[in-house]
Design a protein around this motif. Structure first.
Motif, PDB file in Angstrom:
ATOM      1  N   VAL A  77      20.223  26.111  24.211  1.00 60.18           N
ATOM      2  CA  VAL A  77      20.664  24.907  24.925  1.00 60.18           C
ATOM      3  C   VAL A  77      22.095  24.511  24.584  1.00 60.18           C
ATOM      4  O   VAL A  77      22.617  23.547  25.156  1.00 60.18           O
ATOM      5  CB  VAL A  77      19.717  23.728  24.619  1.00 60.18           C
ATOM      6  N   ARG A  78      22.739  25.210  23.683  1.00 61.12           N
ATOM      7  CA  ARG A  78      24.058  24.793  23.202  1.00 61.12           C
ATOM      8  C   ARG A  78      25.087  24.685  24.332  1.00 61.12           C
ATOM      9  O   ARG A  78      25.745  23.657  24.514  1.00 61.12           O
ATOM     10  CB  ARG A  78      24.534  25.765  22.130  1.00 61.12           C
ATOM     11  N   GLY A  79      25.244  25.768  25.100  1.00 57.59           N
ATOM     12  CA  GLY A  79      26.215  25.768  26.187  1.00 57.59           C
ATOM     13  C   GLY A  79      25.859  24.783  27.277  1.00 57.59           C
ATOM     14  O   GLY A  79      26.747  24.157  27.886  1.00 57.59           O
ATOM     15  N   THR A  80      24.564  24.620  27.550  1.00 57.75           N
ATOM     16  CA  THR A  80      24.127  23.685  28.581  1.00 57.75           C
ATOM     17  C   THR A  80      24.497  22.252  28.220  1.00 57.75           C
ATOM     18  O   THR A  80      25.003  21.489  29.058  1.00 57.75           O
ATOM     19  CB  THR A  80      22.606  23.804  28.778  1.00 57.75           C
ATOM     20  N   LEU A  81      24.249  21.853  26.976  1.00 60.19           N
ATOM     21  CA  LEU A  81      24.614  20.508  26.543  1.00 60.19           C
ATOM     22  C   LEU A  81      26.119  20.276  26.643  1.00 60.19           C
ATOM     23  O   LEU A  81      26.568  19.215  27.105  1.00 60.19           O
ATOM     24  CB  LEU A  81      24.153  20.269  25.103  1.00 60.19           C
ATOM     25  N   GLY A 116      23.218  14.906  34.106  1.00 63.98           N
ATOM     26  CA  GLY A 116      21.955  14.384  33.594  1.00 63.98           C
ATOM     27  C   GLY A 116      20.937  15.484  33.371  1.00 63.98           C
ATOM     28  O   GLY A 116      20.225  15.500  32.361  1.00 63.98           O
ATOM     29  N   ALA A 117      20.870  16.436  34.303  1.00 65.98           N
ATOM     30  CA  ALA A 117      19.922  17.537  34.160  1.00 65.98           C
ATOM     31  C   ALA A 117      20.211  18.378  32.918  1.00 65.98           C
ATOM     32  O   ALA A 117      19.309  19.002  32.365  1.00 65.98           O
ATOM     33  CB  ALA A 117      19.967  18.422  35.406  1.00 65.98           C
ATOM     34  N   MET A 118      21.462  18.378  32.461  1.00 66.16           N
ATOM     35  CA  MET A 118      21.855  19.186  31.307  1.00 66.16           C
ATOM     36  C   MET A 118      21.837  18.427  29.984  1.00 66.16           C
ATOM     37  O   MET A 118      21.962  19.043  28.925  1.00 66.16           O
ATOM     38  CB  MET A 118      23.265  19.748  31.529  1.00 66.16           C
ATOM     39  N   THR A 119      21.677  17.109  30.042  1.00 71.09           N
ATOM     40  CA  THR A 119      21.760  16.312  28.808  1.00 71.09           C
ATOM     41  C   THR A 119      20.559  15.392  28.603  1.00 71.09           C
ATOM     42  O   THR A 119      20.504  14.692  27.595  1.00 71.09           O
ATOM     43  CB  THR A 119      23.036  15.448  28.806  1.00 71.09           C
ATOM     44  N   VAL A 123      16.225  19.526  28.676  1.00 72.50           N
ATOM     45  CA  VAL A 123      16.892  20.508  27.823  1.00 72.50           C
ATOM     46  C   VAL A 123      16.472  20.316  26.370  1.00 72.50           C
ATOM     47  O   VAL A 123      16.247  21.286  25.629  1.00 72.50           O
ATOM     48  CB  VAL A 123      18.420  20.391  27.981  1.00 72.50           C
ATOM     49  N   ALA A 124      16.350  19.055  25.948  1.00 71.71           N
ATOM     50  CA  ALA A 124      15.936  18.790  24.567  1.00 71.71           C
ATOM     51  C   ALA A 124      14.526  19.305  24.294  1.00 71.71           C
ATOM     52  O   ALA A 124      14.239  19.800  23.191  1.00 71.71           O
ATOM     53  CB  ALA A 124      16.020  17.291  24.283  1.00 71.71           C
ATOM     54  N   THR A 186      27.677  17.696  19.343  1.00 73.14           N
ATOM     55  CA  THR A 186      26.378  18.313  19.073  1.00 73.14           C
ATOM     56  C   THR A 186      26.450  19.824  19.217  1.00 73.14           C
ATOM     57  O   THR A 186      25.995  20.579  18.354  1.00 73.14           O
ATOM     58  CB  THR A 186      25.317  17.751  20.031  1.00 73.14           C
ATOM     59  N   ALA A 187      27.045  20.287  20.333  1.00 69.55           N
ATOM     60  CA  ALA A 187      27.102  21.723  20.593  1.00 69.55           C
ATOM     61  C   ALA A 187      28.056  22.439  19.645  1.00 69.55           C
ATOM     62  O   ALA A 187      27.779  23.556  19.187  1.00 69.55           O
ATOM     63  CB  ALA A 187      27.525  21.970  22.041  1.00 69.55           C
TER      64      ALA A 187
END
Length: 408
Positions: A77-81, A116-119, A123-124, A186-187
């Motif tokens: 999820v790193r890149g997505t966030l 929003g879909a990515m954070t 994703v979490a 975070t990422a």
């Protein structure tokens, strides 16, 4: 769960992810509830434009749930966030400089919806499935949703204060930068020592093949139907309950205070629900929480007495906080593994596409019947139906270690 981290219990990263989710919700969801008012963007754009902008963002975010889940399954999820934080900053910047209605729509549909879909929680939830064992997940999910539940408590008054101090446009710019800084922190820092997930080899499967298999899985179909009905009802309630009690003669400041109190009351449920689900089963506990939501909803049918207003916000707050972690626990108990993200995304796409119509349908029922009673009854029936479907899924519950399905 594969061992995909350099730290067997990555509490630091998950706490940082939790804060990112909280900030993203606070800025995009709860911030919108302030920006839409007459003292903010509502003075420059119509309620129709702003509502269409937010509603469209929910749809675009839902449409992206499957590809985002696929990427999270493959690469973590790193890149997505990080990308979500950048898109949030761009979207809020466009929104803050908008002079035409189409500018607002571009900001929300093309940037803030995907952000929003990515954070948000989806994703979490994938991160929790990848980083933690089944035994650890109840406590982790409780922590994640507890921190996320602070979004409304913190960001509604903070956004209102900043709008009054600076104006809504500078506030929008600053809020977007805040999401980006939190997500990139975070990422780039908290998750730096984490490796992408490593799953055992599995047979490649197209989206069509996955969709066909999920539609043959009774657990997925029934649970998705229940979540769709719950989301439909919750969206309709949240969008219209202040107006409902305002029409019933209550002071709007009092109603807003109790709405904030409902957010605070959701915090214990966010922590306790996963613990109860681990002790019993997530589907049964979720059915109980949904039934409490239905009870809180029917109190709005008349909605003219103080005890009805207080009762609604109390029951809704306590139960709604339990729904999000219970959904994740239920789905993880069935579908944990290399396709968990895309499976959750598939469910969320269906849920948002149908459930996002809740506020519109409630508004139409209100306008055609001239009061909210028909709408409240509709939402109550939807929650009762969701409860029945969740009870049905308990009959499909499998003991730990039992194979979930045979490969087709």
């Amino acid at each position: 769960m594969a061992d995909n981290t350099t730290n067997p219990t990555p509490w630091g990263p998950i706490l940082s992810v939790s804060v990112t989710v909280m900030v993203a919700f606070g800025v995009i969801l709860y911030g919108f509830s302030v920006f839409v008012t007459e003292g903010a963007a509502g003075a420059d754009f119509s309620k129709t434009v702003l509502s269409l902008a937010y509603g469209g963002s929910v749809v675009t975010g839902g449409l992206l749930a499957i590809p985002i889940g696929q990427r999270a399954d493959r690469s973590g999820v790193r890149g997505t966030l990080a990308l979500g934080g950048i898109l949030a900053a761009i979207g809020m910047s466009i929104f803050g400089t908008a002079t035409q209605p189409w500018h607002v729509l571009v900001a929300w549909w093309l940037f803030l919806g995907p952000a929003g879909a990515m954070t948000y929680y989806e994703v979490a939830f994938v991160a929790v499935d990848q980083w933690f064992t089944p035994r650890q997940r109840p406590r982790v999910l409780g922590t994640l949703t507890l921190v996320g539940g602070l979004a409304g408590i913190i960001f509604i008054p903070a956004t209102e204060w900043l709008v009054g101090l600076w104006g809504w446009r500078p506030t929008a710019h600053m809020m977007g930068v805040l999401v980006m800084a939190t997500a990139l922190g975070t990422a780039g820092v908290a998750m730096r020592g984490l490796k992408p997930p490593v799953h055992p080899p599995h047979r490649p499967e197209s989206n069509r093949g996955l969709g066909s298999r999920l539609l043959r899985d009774r657990r997925f179909v029934i649970h998705t139907g229940a979540m769709t009905l719950t989301f439909f009802a919750a969206q309709g309630l949240i969008a219209h309950r202040v107006a409902l009690f305002d029409e019933s003669g209550f002071d709007i400041a009092t109603v807003a205070l109790w709405a904030a109190a409902a957010s605070a009351l959701s915090l214990p449920g966010r922590w306790l629900a996963p613990v109860l689900a681990a002790r019993f089963n997530a589907e049964g506990v979720q059915a109980g929480a949904t039934l409490v939501l239905a009870a809180g909803t029917i109190l709005m049918f008349d909605g003219t007495q103080t005890w009805q207003m207080i009762g609604h916000f109390t029951l809704f707050g306590v139960a709604f906080g339990a729904v999000l972690p219970l959904r994740a626990m239920t789905m993880a108990s069935w579908f944990s593994g290399p396709r968990y993200g895309v499976t959750m995304g598939s469910q969320w796409t269906i849920t948002t596409m149908v459930g996002a119509s809740g506020p519109v349908i409630v508004g139409l029922l209100r306008d055609t019947s001239l009061d909210y009673r028909t709408a409240v009854l509709t939402l109550f029936i939807a929650l009762l139906a969701s409860t029945v479907l969740l009870v049905a899924t308990t009959r499909l519950h499998l003991a730990p270690g039992t194979p979930l399905r045979k490969n087709p």
